[in-house]
Write a protein that holds these residues in place. Structure first.
Motif, PDB file in Angstrom:
ATOM      1  N   THR A 123     -15.691  -0.294  -7.096  1.00  0.00           N
ATOM      2  CA  THR A 123     -15.403   0.066  -5.706  1.00  0.00           C
ATOM      3  C   THR A 123     -16.508  -0.403  -4.768  1.00  0.00           C
ATOM      4  O   THR A 123     -16.229  -0.878  -3.660  1.00  0.00           O
ATOM      5  CB  THR A 123     -15.228   1.591  -5.587  1.00  0.00           C
ATOM      6  OG1 THR A 123     -14.161   2.012  -6.444  1.00  0.00           O
ATOM      7  CG2 THR A 123     -14.900   1.990  -4.159  1.00  0.00           C
ATOM      8  N   ASN A 146      -6.671   1.896   0.626  1.00  0.00           N
ATOM      9  CA  ASN A 146      -5.656   2.682   1.328  1.00  0.00           C
ATOM     10  C   ASN A 146      -6.282   3.825   2.115  1.00  0.00           C
ATOM     11  O   ASN A 146      -5.877   4.119   3.245  1.00  0.00           O
ATOM     12  CB  ASN A 146      -4.670   3.255   0.299  1.00  0.00           C
ATOM     13  CG  ASN A 146      -3.234   2.893   0.635  1.00  0.00           C
ATOM     14  OD1 ASN A 146      -2.924   2.574   1.776  1.00  0.00           O
ATOM     15  ND2 ASN A 146      -2.365   2.942  -0.354  1.00  0.00           N
ATOM     16  N   ILE A 147      -7.254   4.476   1.498  1.00  0.00           N
ATOM     17  CA  ILE A 147      -7.900   5.610   2.164  1.00  0.00           C
ATOM     18  C   ILE A 147      -8.662   5.138   3.401  1.00  0.00           C
ATOM     19  O   ILE A 147      -8.672   5.815   4.433  1.00  0.00           O
ATOM     20  CB  ILE A 147      -8.823   6.351   1.174  1.00  0.00           C
ATOM     21  CG1 ILE A 147      -7.978   7.021   0.095  1.00  0.00           C
ATOM     22  CG2 ILE A 147      -9.675   7.395   1.893  1.00  0.00           C
ATOM     23  CD1 ILE A 147      -8.770   7.602  -1.039  1.00  0.00           C
ATOM     24  N   HIS A 163      -9.359  10.617  -8.168  1.00  0.00           N
ATOM     25  CA  HIS A 163      -8.048  10.110  -8.595  1.00  0.00           C
ATOM     26  C   HIS A 163      -8.133   9.571 -10.016  1.00  0.00           C
ATOM     27  O   HIS A 163      -7.292   9.890 -10.876  1.00  0.00           O
ATOM     28  CB  HIS A 163      -7.624   9.016  -7.600  1.00  0.00           C
ATOM     29  CG  HIS A 163      -6.495   8.149  -8.048  1.00  0.00           C
ATOM     30  ND1 HIS A 163      -6.681   7.047  -8.882  1.00  0.00           N
ATOM     31  CD2 HIS A 163      -5.157   8.195  -7.771  1.00  0.00           C
ATOM     32  CE1 HIS A 163      -5.529   6.462  -9.093  1.00  0.00           C
ATOM     33  NE2 HIS A 163      -4.588   7.127  -8.441  1.00  0.00           N
ATOM     34  N   ASP A 164      -9.169   8.786 -10.325  1.00  0.00           N
ATOM     35  CA  ASP A 164      -9.306   8.184 -11.653  1.00  0.00           C
ATOM     36  C   ASP A 164      -9.528   9.240 -12.733  1.00  0.00           C
ATOM     37  O   ASP A 164      -8.901   9.206 -13.794  1.00  0.00           O
ATOM     38  CB  ASP A 164     -10.470   7.188 -11.660  1.00  0.00           C
ATOM     39  CG  ASP A 164     -10.260   6.052 -10.675  1.00  0.00           C
ATOM     40  OD1 ASP A 164      -9.116   5.884 -10.204  1.00  0.00           O
ATOM     41  OD2 ASP A 164     -11.231   5.336 -10.380  1.00  0.00           O
ATOM     42  N   ARG A 170       0.814  -1.213   0.000  1.00  0.00           N
ATOM     43  CA  ARG A 170       0.000   0.000   0.000  1.00  0.00           C
ATOM     44  C   ARG A 170       0.852   1.270   0.000  1.00  0.00           C
ATOM     45  O   ARG A 170       0.444   2.279  -0.581  1.00  0.00           O
ATOM     46  CB  ARG A 170      -0.962  -0.004   1.185  1.00  0.00           C
ATOM     47  CG  ARG A 170      -0.327   0.002   2.562  1.00  0.00           C
ATOM     48  CD  ARG A 170      -1.408  -0.107   3.633  1.00  0.00           C
ATOM     49  NE  ARG A 170      -0.873  -0.049   5.003  1.00  0.00           N
ATOM     50  CZ  ARG A 170      -0.366  -1.078   5.640  1.00  0.00           C
ATOM     51  NH1 ARG A 170      -0.316  -2.273   5.041  1.00  0.00           N
ATOM     52  NH2 ARG A 170       0.084  -0.957   6.879  1.00  0.00           N
ATOM     53  N   SER A 174       0.576   6.603  -6.817  1.00  0.00           N
ATOM     54  CA  SER A 174      -0.599   7.442  -7.069  1.00  0.00           C
ATOM     55  C   SER A 174      -0.272   8.924  -6.925  1.00  0.00           C
ATOM     56  O   SER A 174      -0.703   9.751  -7.734  1.00  0.00           O
ATOM     57  CB  SER A 174      -1.739   7.055  -6.113  1.00  0.00           C
ATOM     58  OG  SER A 174      -2.230   5.777  -6.399  1.00  0.00           O
ATOM     59  N   SER A 218      -7.373   1.581  -8.693  1.00  0.00           N
ATOM     60  CA  SER A 218      -7.822   2.398  -7.560  1.00  0.00           C
ATOM     61  C   SER A 218      -8.798   1.635  -6.671  1.00  0.00           C
ATOM     62  O   SER A 218      -8.832   1.851  -5.458  1.00  0.00           O
ATOM     63  CB  SER A 218      -8.472   3.691  -8.056  1.00  0.00           C
ATOM     64  OG  SER A 218      -9.724   3.453  -8.646  1.00  0.00           O
ATOM     65  N   ALA A 231       0.633   4.039  -2.797  1.00  0.00           N
ATOM     66  CA  ALA A 231       0.336   5.430  -2.444  1.00  0.00           C
ATOM     67  C   ALA A 231       1.353   6.370  -3.082  1.00  0.00           C
ATOM     68  O   ALA A 231       0.990   7.431  -3.615  1.00  0.00           O
ATOM     69  CB  ALA A 231       0.329   5.595  -0.932  1.00  0.00           C
ATOM     70  N   ALA A 233     -11.167   8.175  -4.564  1.00  0.00           N
ATOM     71  CA  ALA A 233     -10.715   7.217  -5.579  1.00  0.00           C
ATOM     72  C   ALA A 233     -11.243   7.612  -6.956  1.00  0.00           C
ATOM     73  O   ALA A 233     -10.526   7.524  -7.963  1.00  0.00           O
ATOM     74  CB  ALA A 233     -11.181   5.805  -5.218  1.00  0.00           C
ATOM     75  N   TYR A 236      -6.263  -0.531  -4.555  1.00  0.00           N
ATOM     76  CA  TYR A 236      -5.287   0.134  -3.697  1.00  0.00           C
ATOM     77  C   TYR A 236      -5.749   1.483  -3.151  1.00  0.00           C
ATOM     78  O   TYR A 236      -5.642   1.728  -1.959  1.00  0.00           O
ATOM     79  CB  TYR A 236      -3.971   0.310  -4.458  1.00  0.00           C
ATOM     80  CG  TYR A 236      -3.196  -0.974  -4.565  1.00  0.00           C
ATOM     81  CD1 TYR A 236      -2.575  -1.523  -3.448  1.00  0.00           C
ATOM     82  CD2 TYR A 236      -3.096  -1.651  -5.768  1.00  0.00           C
ATOM     83  CE1 TYR A 236      -1.861  -2.711  -3.521  1.00  0.00           C
ATOM     84  CE2 TYR A 236      -2.387  -2.845  -5.860  1.00  0.00           C
ATOM     85  CZ  TYR A 236      -1.771  -3.373  -4.735  1.00  0.00           C
ATOM     86  OH  TYR A 236      -1.091  -4.550  -4.812  1.00  0.00           O
ATOM     87  N   VAL A 237      -6.251   2.361  -4.003  1.00  0.00           N
ATOM     88  CA  VAL A 237      -6.573   3.708  -3.532  1.00  0.00           C
ATOM     89  C   VAL A 237      -7.738   3.684  -2.542  1.00  0.00           C
ATOM     90  O   VAL A 237      -7.657   4.229  -1.439  1.00  0.00           O
ATOM     91  CB  VAL A 237      -6.892   4.639  -4.713  1.00  0.00           C
ATOM     92  CG1 VAL A 237      -7.269   6.030  -4.217  1.00  0.00           C
ATOM     93  CG2 VAL A 237      -5.692   4.725  -5.656  1.00  0.00           C
TER      94      VAL A 237
END
Length: 307
Positions: free
Chosen positions: A201, A281-282, A166-167, A14, A21, A274, A18, A163, A277-278
């Motif tokens: 997600t 991770n968040i 981010h994408d 992770r 990203s 994402s 991170a 996320a 991981y994203v």
């Protein structure tokens, strides 16, 4: 259903994920700030020329003739019949542009060509579309956050929205960095990326919520790893089949669908990453715990004891 090995330590990487990203986000935001987007005719305005050939003609032949005449950025496509050609250019409007294009196409051509339309497409509509598209993206993210806050828990809604942001930023950064034309079809693809990434997600989050409630052993990292491994088969199969279709569209779909296919292809790759991981991770950064997901106990009605 295809099954894969299910003991991957996703969250073990992770910190690397991170860092990756953050680097990609900085590159994307930097490119958007410095280079901006290469906006298409839908947003910038330009000229539109329509011609009709006597018989169907190969589009690549038309593009070569236009490039030889100096119209390097002309977008050529058919509309209606196979012999009807629409040419979009970022050139300033000139009443003689249609005639000049017709002469360039007719040079050395045995087929008879007829000019059907020569007009200017204003940028005012493009500016309105750009504003409405940006508002649409923002509204979509807000509605996603509200939905997930009710469906799961507030920490999950924050994770999903970040996320998704981010994408979208990475997709826009990709188009900015590689100077691929950004038009209405690409804007539609960016909205579609939100839907695809959100669906992936939610599937992962649903399994995480379930495992937080039923797994008695292990901390948040162990629960996230178990959830990601349990949804791995579904994630890989869905992403692979979607990408196969998009690759075919990008290769054989023609010039008009190319940007749409590339945007979705990048979006699927980034969205799959994402979701693993994203988004997870968040949740760890927000210190999600079992207490966040345990439903509140129902108040028991006091029963009067009869002596």
């Amino acid at each position: 259903m295809i099954h894969f090995k299910r003991d991957f330590n996703f969250m073990g990487a992770r910190r690397v994920a991170a860092a990756l990203s953050i680097i990609l986000l900085l590159v994307s935001i930097g490119s958007l700030a410095i280079n901006g987007l290469k906006l298409g005719l839908d947003f910038t305005g330009g000229s539109l020329v329509e011609v009709s050939y006597e018989r169907p003609v190969e589009l690549e032949r038309v593009r070569i003739k236009l490039r030889e005449a100096g119209y390097q950025d002309a977008v050529v496509q058919t509309f209606g019949a196979a012999n009807d050609i629409m040419i979009r250019m970022g050139e300033a409007h000139d009443p003689q542009l249609g005639e000049n294009v017709l002469l360039a196409l007719q040079d050395g051509e045995e087929l008879r060509i007829t000019l059907r339309r020569n007009e200017f497409v204003g940028s005012q509509v493009g500016e309105e579309l750009r504003e409405q598209g940006g508002l649409g993206l923002l509204l979509a993210l807000i509605m996603v956050m509200v939905y997930l806050a009710f469906r799961f828990q507030f920490k999950f809604s924050i994770g999903a929205v970040l996320a998704l942001a981010h994408d979208v930023i990475l997709v826009l950064g990709f188009f900015s960095l590689f100077r691929i034309e950004f038009d209405l079809t690409v804007l539609a693809a960016a909205l579609a990326v939100i839907g695809y990434s959100l669906n992936d997600t939610i599937v992962v989050y649903d399994r995480i919520r379930e495992n937080f409630r039923i797994m008695r052993v292990g901390g948040p990292v162990d629960i996230l790893n178990a959830s990601l491994n349990q949804t791995l088969s579904r994630t890989i199969v869905t992403s692979t089949t979607t990408m196969l279709v998009l690759v075919i569209l990008a290769l054989f779909g023609g010039e008009m669908i190319y940007g749409f296919a590339i945007a979705l292809l990048v979006g699927v790759v980034v969205g799959t990453y994402s979701s693993v991981y994203v988004a997870g991770n968040i949740l760890l950064l927000l210190k999600v715990s079992k207490e966040d997901l345990i439903p509140p106990p129902k108040e028991e009605e006091e029963i009067e004891q009869i002596p």
